[in-house]
Design an enzyme around this catalytic site. Structure first.
Site, PDB file in Angstrom:
ATOM      1  CD  GLU A 162     -13.595 -15.356  27.367  1.00  0.00           C
ATOM      2  OE1 GLU A 162     -12.298 -14.836  27.258  1.00  0.00           O
ATOM      3  OE2 GLU A 162     -14.287 -14.508  26.820  1.00  0.00           O
ATOM      4  CD  GLU A 344     -16.852 -12.103  28.768  1.00  0.00           C
ATOM      5  OE1 GLU A 344     -16.186 -11.530  27.951  1.00  0.00           O
ATOM      6  OE2 GLU A 344     -16.206 -12.313  29.993  1.00  0.00           O
TER       7      GLU A 344
HETATM    8  O1  IFM Z   1     -11.891  -8.305  28.870  1.00  0.00           O
HETATM    9  C1  IFM Z   1     -12.203  -9.629  28.161  1.00  0.00           C
HETATM   10  C2  IFM Z   1     -12.712 -10.528  29.294  1.00  0.00           C
HETATM   11  O2  IFM Z   1     -11.959 -10.898  30.526  1.00  0.00           O
HETATM   12  C3  IFM Z   1     -13.053 -12.129  28.854  1.00  0.00           C
HETATM   13  N1  IFM Z   1     -13.559 -12.114  27.566  1.00  0.00           N
HETATM   14  C4  IFM Z   1     -13.061 -11.083  26.500  1.00  0.00           C
HETATM   15  C5  IFM Z   1     -12.994  -9.577  27.174  1.00  0.00           C
HETATM   16  C6  IFM Z   1     -12.438  -8.755  26.207  1.00  0.00           C
HETATM   17  O3  IFM Z   1     -11.383  -9.072  25.442  1.00  0.00           O
END
Ligand code: IFM
Length: 433
Positions: A162, A344
């Site tokens: 990210e 994710e």
């Molecule tokens: O916890 C975070 C993660 O580190 C990166 N993506 C989003 C998640 C939730 O906010």
């Protein structure tokens, strides 16, 4: 829901969010150590000093992953454990990840390793952090060290997690480490993050390691609130800012033209050859998906985010699973063909332990609905290869500290007890079906 036999089911975490042991075995300070200890930056002054104490409990945690029955575990390596000051190698840091990977392999779990999940060595921040072009070169050296030490044991590599968050939240509005707030320079940070990705990728290819390598982006579909042309244009701008600013250089070797006009600060940072490096072929794209955004145009035509239409999670993020389908199809159509992983997906809700059990029905429904949209995308011809739940464990949720729980496994932060929530039991039966 139909998924191919070789579809990868997984769970994900990140170093600073779970490891703890912030000053053990030669680990250096990271920007998140510094930021979380700065008064007023993290809710209740929480820090990652102990977190889930995974550094010490990794064997127990791998046993939980095995019990969960997933194929793969995505975790990140802490740069300041490997290079405490950003350059010198700390063997004890490498040894920890070797022990972790060995334990995973012994348990039949494929390691998927992220190299940068936001914990930049503070020493490099002192030299300008991601606003300094040299940080991209330091990142390549760090990545090459990790490739050399773990290369033959890892199934997939993710260079960056990210970059939008690191650049915009960290350097644009300062709600994440290192807490700088200057929107124009956050685009320079974004360029250097992408350059770091490109340099690491180039180095990796020279090593002929057989494992796959890619990058993970947090993509948020931007929907215009109405059919008004001004709203449509605003949504397009928001998409340029959040999504295309990363997708275009990676897949097309250029920043989106409709965005660069207003961003003259970026051009001086882009040197000859950078975009060729950034657009080097990757083996997959990782997508982190949580929600969509509803966008309207303000009086100046600038994008503004509207109130969600449906229910929201404890983060205030709208639950809108259909947009995962739209996103997967869109990425495949506009930037493919490229294998995709959902690296994710998950939700924070307030959990209560009742008789030793956590009945997190909303989280379970969230997962079921999103997995159903993933299945729909597969059926529509999207080459989706895997899905990782965020997160394996409740953990340090950045500026929210331990106040937001994303885990499918509950963590009692006083005792370090772990308890499978109902969502974990459901995921376990689903992946084993
Ligand atoms: O916890 C975070 C993660 O580190 C990166 N993506 C989003 C998640 C939730 O906010």
């Amino acid at each position: 829901m139909k998924f191919p036999e070789d579809f990868v089911w997984g769970a994900a975490t990140a170093s600073y969010q779970i490891e703890g042991a912030f000053d053990e075995d030669g680990r250096g300070e990271s920007i998140w150590d510094r930021f979380s200890k700065t008064p007023g930056k993290v809710l209740h002054g929480h820090t990652g000093d102990v977190a889930c104490d995974h550094y010490h409990l990794y064997k127990e945690d791998v046993a939980l992953i095995k019990e969960l029955g997933v194929d793969s575990y995505r975790f990140s390596v802490a740069w300041p454990r490997i290079m405490p000051e950003g350059d010198r190698v700390n063997q004890k840091g490498i040894d920890f990840y070797k022990r972790l990977v060995d334990e995973l392999l012994k348990s039949g779990i494929a390691p998927a390793v992220t190299l940068y999940h936001w914990d930049l060595p503070q020493a490099l921040e002192e030299q300008g952090g991601w606003l300094n072009r040299d940080t991209a070169k330091y990142f390549r050296d760090y990545a090459m060290t990790v490739f050399a030490k773990l290369g033959d044991t890892v199934t997939s590599w993710i260079t960056m997690n990210e970059p939008w968050c690191s650049a915009f939240l960290g350097y644009g509005i300062g709600v994440h480490a290192p807490g700088k707030a200057d929107i124009p320079s956050s685009f320079v940070a974004a360029h250097h993050l992408l350059l770091g990705h490109g340099l690491a990728l180039q180095g990796y290819r020279q090593l002929n390691i057989p494992a796959e390598i890619g990058i993970t982006l947090n993509l948020t579909p931007q929907y215009a609130v109405s059919t008004r042309p001004a709203d449509a244009l605003a949504a397009r701008k928001a998409d340029g800012f959040q999504n295309r600013w990363y997708l275009d250089p990676i897949f097309r070797g250029a920043y989106p033209e409709d965005m660069t006009e207003g961003l003259s600060c970026v051009a001086p940072a882009v040197k000859g050859g950078d975009l060729e490096l950034i657009s080097g072929p990757i083996d997959f794209l990782g997508i982190n998906f949580y929600t969509r955004a509803l966008v309207s145009a303000d009086e100046q035509g600038q994008p503004q985010t509207e109130q969600p239409e449906r229910e929201v999670t404890a983060m205030g993020w709208e639950v809108y699973p259909e947009s995962l389908f739209d996103l997967l199809v869109r990425v495949h159509t506009d930037y493919g063909p490229i294998p995709l992983y959902i690296t994710e997906n998950g939700a924070a809700y307030e959990d209560a332990v009742e008789d030793g059990r956590i009945r997190d029905t909303k989280r379970q429904a969230y997962l079921e609905q999103h997995i159903a949209q993933a299945a729909r995308a597969l059926e529509a011809g999207v080459p989706l290869r895997g899905y990782y739940v965020w997160s394996l464990l409740d953990n340090f949720e950045w500026a929210f500290g331990y106040e937001r729980r994303f885990g499918i496994i509950y963590v009692d932060f006083d005792t370090q007890e772990r308890i499978f929530k109902d969502s974990a039991r459901w995921y376990q039966s689903f992946v084993r079906r």
